[in-house]
Design a protein around this motif. Structure first.
Motif, PDB file in Angstrom:
ATOM      1  N   TRP A  19       0.841  -1.195   0.000  1.00  0.00           N
ATOM      2  CA  TRP A  19       0.000   0.000   0.000  1.00  0.00           C
ATOM      3  C   TRP A  19       0.879   1.249   0.000  1.00  0.00           C
ATOM      4  CZ3 TRP A  19      -5.259  -1.125   0.340  1.00  0.00           C
ATOM      5  CH2 TRP A  19      -5.625  -2.337   0.930  1.00  0.00           C
ATOM      6  N   GLU A  23      -3.140   5.061   0.693  1.00  0.00           N
ATOM      7  CA  GLU A  23      -4.030   3.895   0.632  1.00  0.00           C
ATOM      8  C   GLU A  23      -4.188   3.242   2.005  1.00  0.00           C
ATOM      9  OE1 GLU A  23      -3.175   2.278  -3.911  1.00  0.00           O
ATOM     10  OE2 GLU A  23      -1.796   1.735  -2.279  1.00  0.00           O
ATOM     11  N   GLN A  27      -7.627   2.544   3.876  1.00  0.00           N
ATOM     12  CA  GLN A  27      -7.999   1.203   4.309  1.00  0.00           C
ATOM     13  C   GLN A  27      -8.240   1.149   5.812  1.00  0.00           C
ATOM     14  OE1 GLN A  27      -8.755  -0.913   2.055  1.00  0.00           O
ATOM     15  NE2 GLN A  27      -9.300  -2.570   3.425  1.00  0.00           N
TER      16      GLN A  27
END
Length: 200
Positions: A19, A23, A27
């Motif tokens: 990631w 991101e 998440q």
């Protein structure tokens, strides 16, 4: 720097796939905020800590001129994660400002108490709707990680039932306080007949 539960939460996400920090933040908001809420600034520091410990590696990627740092778990990171999963986890800790205001409502007035309970109910309804949307997504498509769906289902069910409990409690509290004329026994507050009973 010692690893924290937040470190392990980030390491767990890195075990799913690499990631960028952006991101990871998305998440965390999507999948972990309900069970492990942390400030965004902390989430930007934790991956760097994992790299320092040799549990993750980082690399730069470019989209045009925009630079992003991508983090990926190492084998040492996977081993550390497996070891952490073997250690008993701490139980839940409730941090709930709205309930704190209800608990000390006798120092304010009835309108304040009712407003706080109403806000809790509205928040519960919003959470219920969000969970219902997520559950529908899981049921229809398997979500973004269908291979992880069996373990996702366990925590998702807990969060759904927690929100259902919150909504039931808020509705019950609204019904009980609807007949009050104040927030103390002297001004018209009454102990609900089933408040201390274990019957539901």
């Amino acid at each position: 720097m010692a690893l924290t539960t937040t470190s392990y939460a980030i390491l767990s996400l890195l075990a799913v796939r690499p990631w960028t920090t952006y991101e990871l933040k998305q998440q965390m908001d999507r999948s972990l905020r309900a069970m492990w809420p942390r400030a965004g600034s902390v989430l930007y520091d934790e991956p760097k800590k994992l790299v320092q410990h040799g549990l993750a590696v980082s690399r730069a990627e470019f989209t045009g001129r925009r630079r992003s740092t991508v983090y990926e778990i190492t084998e040492a990171g996977r081993q550390t994660l497996r070891e952490w999963l073997d250690v008993p986890g701490a139980g839940p800790v409730l941090e709930f400002e709205g309930l704190l205001k209800v608990a000390f409502a006798d120092h304010g007035d009835l309108d304040q108490l009712r407003a706080n309970i109403a806000r809790i109910r509205v928040e519960a309804e919003i959470r219920m709707a969000a969970v219902a949307d997520r559950m529908a997504e899981f049921e229809q498509t398997g979500g973004p990680y269908p291979d992880r769906l069996p373990v996702i289902a366990l925590s998702a069910r807990f969060l759904r039932e927690q929100n259902e409990l919150l909504l039931r409690w808020a509705q019950w509290a609204e019904q009980e306080t609807a007949h009050w004329t104040g927030t103390t026994p002297q001004t018209g507050a009454r102990v609900p007949p089933d408040a201390f009973s274990d019957s539901v």
